[in-house]
Design a protein around this motif. Structure first.
Motif, PDB file in Angstrom:
ATOM      1  N   SER A   1       4.137  -8.156   9.321  1.00  0.00           N
ATOM      2  CA  SER A   1       4.249  -9.289   8.406  1.00  0.00           C
ATOM      3  C   SER A   1       3.869  -8.817   7.007  1.00  0.00           C
ATOM      4  CB  SER A   1       3.308 -10.409   8.846  1.00  0.00           C
ATOM      5  OG  SER A   1       1.965  -9.995   8.642  1.00  0.00           O
ATOM      6  N   GLN A   2       4.176  -9.659   6.013  1.00  0.00           N
ATOM      7  CA  GLN A   2       3.827  -9.313   4.633  1.00  0.00           C
ATOM      8  C   GLN A   2       2.344  -9.014   4.489  1.00  0.00           C
ATOM      9  OE1 GLN A   2       5.325 -10.774   1.272  1.00  0.00           O
ATOM     10  NE2 GLN A   2       7.371 -11.241   2.002  1.00  0.00           N
ATOM     11  N   GLU A   3       1.490  -9.887   5.113  1.00  0.00           N
ATOM     12  CA  GLU A   3       0.034  -9.713   4.989  1.00  0.00           C
ATOM     13  C   GLU A   3      -0.387  -8.367   5.580  1.00  0.00           C
ATOM     14  OE1 GLU A   3       1.439 -12.494   6.281  1.00  0.00           O
ATOM     15  OE2 GLU A   3       1.188 -13.667   4.439  1.00  0.00           O
ATOM     16  N   GLU A   4       0.188  -8.045   6.727  1.00  0.00           N
ATOM     17  CA  GLU A   4      -0.184  -6.783   7.377  1.00  0.00           C
ATOM     18  C   GLU A   4       0.202  -5.587   6.511  1.00  0.00           C
ATOM     19  OE1 GLU A   4       0.072  -7.150  12.173  1.00  0.00           O
ATOM     20  OE2 GLU A   4       1.879  -7.738  11.075  1.00  0.00           O
ATOM     21  N   ILE A   5       1.372  -5.692   5.889  1.00  0.00           N
ATOM     22  CA  ILE A   5       1.823  -4.587   5.038  1.00  0.00           C
ATOM     23  C   ILE A   5       0.863  -4.409   3.856  1.00  0.00           C
ATOM     24  CG2 ILE A   5       3.684  -3.727   3.568  1.00  0.00           C
ATOM     25  CD1 ILE A   5       5.636  -5.299   5.351  1.00  0.00           C
ATOM     26  N   TRP A   6       0.498  -5.544   3.236  1.00  0.00           N
ATOM     27  CA  TRP A   6      -0.444  -5.462   2.112  1.00  0.00           C
ATOM     28  C   TRP A   6      -1.774  -4.879   2.570  1.00  0.00           C
ATOM     29  CZ3 TRP A   6       1.043  -5.090  -2.499  1.00  0.00           C
ATOM     30  CH2 TRP A   6       2.154  -5.811  -2.982  1.00  0.00           C
ATOM     31  N   ALA A   7      -2.241  -5.299   3.736  1.00  0.00           N
ATOM     32  CA  ALA A   7      -3.511  -4.791   4.263  1.00  0.00           C
ATOM     33  C   ALA A   7      -3.430  -3.283   4.450  1.00  0.00           C
ATOM     34  CB  ALA A   7      -3.838  -5.493   5.581  1.00  0.00           C
ATOM     35  N   LEU A   8      -2.314  -2.834   5.030  1.00  0.00           N
ATOM     36  CA  LEU A   8      -2.124  -1.391   5.243  1.00  0.00           C
ATOM     37  C   LEU A   8      -2.135  -0.628   3.920  1.00  0.00           C
ATOM     38  CD1 LEU A   8       0.646  -0.925   7.946  1.00  0.00           C
ATOM     39  CD2 LEU A   8      -1.687  -0.063   8.014  1.00  0.00           C
ATOM     40  N   LEU A   9      -1.426  -1.203   2.937  1.00  0.00           N
ATOM     41  CA  LEU A   9      -1.351  -0.538   1.635  1.00  0.00           C
ATOM     42  C   LEU A   9      -2.731  -0.434   1.015  1.00  0.00           C
ATOM     43  CD1 LEU A   9       1.921  -2.060   0.132  1.00  0.00           C
ATOM     44  CD2 LEU A   9       1.509   0.337   0.707  1.00  0.00           C
ATOM     45  N   ASN A  10      -3.534  -1.509   1.136  1.00  0.00           N
ATOM     46  CA  ASN A  10      -4.873  -1.496   0.571  1.00  0.00           C
ATOM     47  C   ASN A  10      -5.766  -0.475   1.262  1.00  0.00           C
ATOM     48  OD1 ASN A  10      -4.785  -3.286  -1.591  1.00  0.00           O
ATOM     49  ND2 ASN A  10      -4.740  -5.042  -0.185  1.00  0.00           N
ATOM     50  N   GLN A  11      -5.648  -0.431   2.607  1.00  0.00           N
ATOM     51  CA  GLN A  11      -6.410   0.570   3.373  1.00  0.00           C
ATOM     52  C   GLN A  11      -6.092   1.960   2.866  1.00  0.00           C
ATOM     53  OE1 GLN A  11      -5.827   0.739   7.635  1.00  0.00           O
ATOM     54  NE2 GLN A  11      -6.388  -1.425   7.813  1.00  0.00           N
ATOM     55  N   LYS A  12      -4.802   2.215   2.734  1.00  0.00           N
ATOM     56  CA  LYS A  12      -4.293   3.512   2.295  1.00  0.00           C
ATOM     57  C   LYS A  12      -4.846   3.840   0.898  1.00  0.00           C
ATOM     58  CE  LYS A  12      -0.785   6.655   2.801  1.00  0.00           C
ATOM     59  NZ  LYS A  12      -0.975   7.712   3.792  1.00  0.00           N
ATOM     60  N   LYS A  13      -4.840   2.820   0.055  1.00  0.00           N
ATOM     61  CA  LYS A  13      -5.292   3.010  -1.315  1.00  0.00           C
ATOM     62  C   LYS A  13      -6.775   3.386  -1.348  1.00  0.00           C
ATOM     63  CE  LYS A  13      -5.715   0.333  -5.565  1.00  0.00           C
ATOM     64  NZ  LYS A  13      -5.827  -1.086  -5.951  1.00  0.00           N
ATOM     65  N   GLU A  14      -7.577   2.678  -0.512  1.00  0.00           N
ATOM     66  CA  GLU A  14      -9.016   2.983  -0.462  1.00  0.00           C
ATOM     67  C   GLU A  14      -9.249   4.401   0.008  1.00  0.00           C
ATOM     68  OE1 GLU A  14     -10.932  -0.140   1.826  1.00  0.00           O
ATOM     69  OE2 GLU A  14     -10.083  -1.590   0.390  1.00  0.00           O
ATOM     70  N   LYS A  15      -8.520   4.781   1.051  1.00  0.00           N
ATOM     71  CA  LYS A  15      -8.665   6.140   1.607  1.00  0.00           C
ATOM     72  C   LYS A  15      -8.362   7.179   0.549  1.00  0.00           C
ATOM     73  CE  LYS A  15      -7.598   6.311   6.515  1.00  0.00           C
ATOM     74  NZ  LYS A  15      -6.440   6.452   7.382  1.00  0.00           N
ATOM     75  N   GLU A  16      -7.234   6.977  -0.110  1.00  0.00           N
ATOM     76  CA  GLU A  16      -6.823   7.971  -1.105  1.00  0.00           C
ATOM     77  C   GLU A  16      -7.708   7.929  -2.330  1.00  0.00           C
ATOM     78  OE1 GLU A  16      -2.634   7.877  -1.742  1.00  0.00           O
ATOM     79  OE2 GLU A  16      -2.249   8.550   0.297  1.00  0.00           O
ATOM     80  N   GLY A  17      -8.222   6.714  -2.651  1.00  0.00           N
ATOM     81  CA  GLY A  17      -9.163   6.599  -3.743  1.00  0.00           C
ATOM     82  C   GLY A  17     -10.388   7.453  -3.501  1.00  0.00           C
ATOM     83  N   GLY A  18     -10.812   7.560  -2.228  1.00  0.00           N
ATOM     84  CA  GLY A  18     -11.962   8.367  -1.828  1.00  0.00           C
ATOM     85  C   GLY A  18     -11.799   9.841  -2.158  1.00  0.00           C
ATOM     86  N   HIS A  19     -10.520  10.295  -2.221  1.00  0.00           N
ATOM     87  CA  HIS A  19     -10.286  11.704  -2.521  1.00  0.00           C
ATOM     88  C   HIS A  19     -10.330  11.993  -4.014  1.00  0.00           C
ATOM     89  CE1 HIS A  19      -9.474  12.690   1.555  1.00  0.00           C
ATOM     90  NE2 HIS A  19      -8.502  11.799   1.640  1.00  0.00           N
ATOM     91  N   GLY A  20     -10.613  10.927  -4.779  1.00  0.00           N
ATOM     92  CA  GLY A  20     -10.783  11.133  -6.215  1.00  0.00           C
ATOM     93  C   GLY A  20      -9.477  11.382  -6.960  1.00  0.00           C
ATOM     94  N   HIS A  21      -8.461  10.585  -6.637  1.00  0.00           N
ATOM     95  CA  HIS A  21      -7.252  10.646  -7.471  1.00  0.00           C
ATOM     96  C   HIS A  21      -7.597  10.170  -8.858  1.00  0.00           C
ATOM     97  CE1 HIS A  21      -3.592  11.677  -5.239  1.00  0.00           C
ATOM     98  NE2 HIS A  21      -4.361  11.444  -4.199  1.00  0.00           N
ATOM     99  N   GLU A  22      -6.938  10.587  -9.823  1.00  0.00           N
ATOM    100  CA  GLU A  22      -7.085  10.231 -11.244  1.00  0.00           C
ATOM    101  C   GLU A  22      -8.259  10.928 -11.901  1.00  0.00           C
ATOM    102  OE1 GLU A  22      -5.076   6.045 -12.236  1.00  0.00           O
ATOM    103  OE2 GLU A  22      -6.793   5.888 -10.916  1.00  0.00           O
TER     104      GLU A  22
END
Lengths: 127, 237
Positions: A106-127
């Motif tokens: 569902s749309q909500e699940e997709i957004w949740a997945l994207l946010n999870q992914k973003k947090e994970k990748e944020g942890g690697h210090g992008h930017e």
């Protein structure tokens, strides 16, 4: 190296996509000269008439301009290139959305997945 | 002679050929325009080679006519048609440089420097006798000769059947790079997947009849599959 092409779609449309991506990504920068139809056809292992058709389409949409003296160049209109970039991105997103829908998300699940992914990748210090 | 459309490079009408009681070509009519790369596709025994031989005057039709650039197959057409037969007709004892002289003598439209540069990129020594070359290299050499003519029509019978995939790419690239947009290339093959990207049009032959004649892109759009996949479907055993 022949270009990889899908077998179930017209070839010229795939050549257009590929060249568009190369322009948008800066592989062929604004104002730069493009290889000749024949050279590109040989590179891609496709019929020159098909490559010509792809170029005609790129000219029609304003991404490629024919100069009387120096052959074909990428447009210098960076606004047009950014617009093409946005179009390609939106196509990608639509495809992504559709595929995820097919997987039953569902749309909500997709957004949740994207946010999870973003947090994970944020942890690697992008930017 | 009689009236025939002059905008076509090749005009074939009601062409029929029997071998004994077996019909090899069954009342075929066909127009080939200028400036196209056309694939002649069909299973073994469908009549491809017979058609190509008739176009080159190596066989005589039982019925029907062929006009190439306004002339029936003969001396006039041999001067403007470059033919790669299915089997080699070149004597094994011949050296590559003899072959160059042979083509220079025979064909006014032979571009010797171009042939030399192609042989060079294939790394074929001019002194090598043909018999010292591998089967694949021999095929490449012959194709280089045939493509080095400034012909109006190139007829290639199975040009890529005997060579490895890397050489196949080289051959296809040679065909594309030489293609000047004026001449027409008619090539027969059953290796469709390798070749369909370079074709403008395809002609499917079955049992000596034309089953389909279409542009590759139209066929791919209409069927939403490759010509190769469509061929497999049509000719499924």
């Amino acid at each position: 190296m022949p270009w990889t092409l899908d077998s179930d779609r017209p070839i010229w449309a795939q050549l257009v996509e590929r060249l568009k991506t190369q322009i948008v990504s800066g592989y062929y920068p604004p104002g730069s000269r493009l290889p000749t139809v024949r050279d590109l056809a040989a590179q891609a292992s496709v019929n020159p008439n098909t490559m010509q058709k792809a170029f005609t389409e790129l000219e029609r949409t304003g991404l490629v301009v024919t100069m009387r003296t120096s052959g074909r160049i990428v447009t210098q209109d960076t606004g047009r290139i950014l617009q093409a970039r946005a179009e390609l991105a939106s196509e990608q997103l639509e495809q992504f959305w559709e595929q995820m829908g097919r997987l039953g998300f569902s749309q909500e699940e997709i957004w949740a997945l994207l946010n999870q992914k973003k947090e994970k990748e944020g942890g690697h210090g992008h930017e | 002679m009689s009236e025939h459309p002059t905008d076509s490079l090749v005009s074939i009408s009601d062409l029929t050929k029997h071998y004994g009681s077996k019909i090899a070509l069954d009342h075929i009519s066909l127009e080939l325009p200028h400036g196209r790369i056309i694939g002649l596709l069909g299973p073994n025994g469908s009549g491809k080679t017979t058609l190509l031989k008739l176009m080159n005057g190596l066989l005589v039709p039982d019925k029907g006519t062929i006009f190439i650039d306004g002339a029936q197959p003969g001396t006039a057409t041999k001067a403007c048609v470059s033919f790669l037969p299915e089997r080699s007709y070149l004597p094994d004892a011949m050296r590559v440089k003899d072959l160059l002289s042979y083509f220079t003598d025979f064909y006014a439209d032979f571009d010797r420097p171009k042939a030399m540069s192609m042989l060079d990129s294939l790394q074929v020594a001019l002194r090598s006798p043909l018999k010292s070359l591998s089967k694949g290299t021999k095929e490449k050499v012959q194709l280089a000769m045939v493509m080095s003519r400034r012909a109006k029509l190139y007829i290639l019978d199975e040009p890529i059947a005997g060579v490895d995939p890397a050489a196949r790419d080289y051959i296809l690239q040679t065909i594309i790079q030489d293609f000047d947009g004026e001449a027409t290339i008619l090539l027969s093959t059953h290796l469709i997947a390798d070749i369909e990207k370079i074709l403008d049009d395809v002609i499917f032959l079955r049992d000596g009849k034309i089953l389909l004649s279409s542009s590759v892109e139209d066929l791919r759009s209409a069927q939403a599959k490759s010509v190769d996949a469509y061929f497999r479907e049509v000719f499924a055993c």
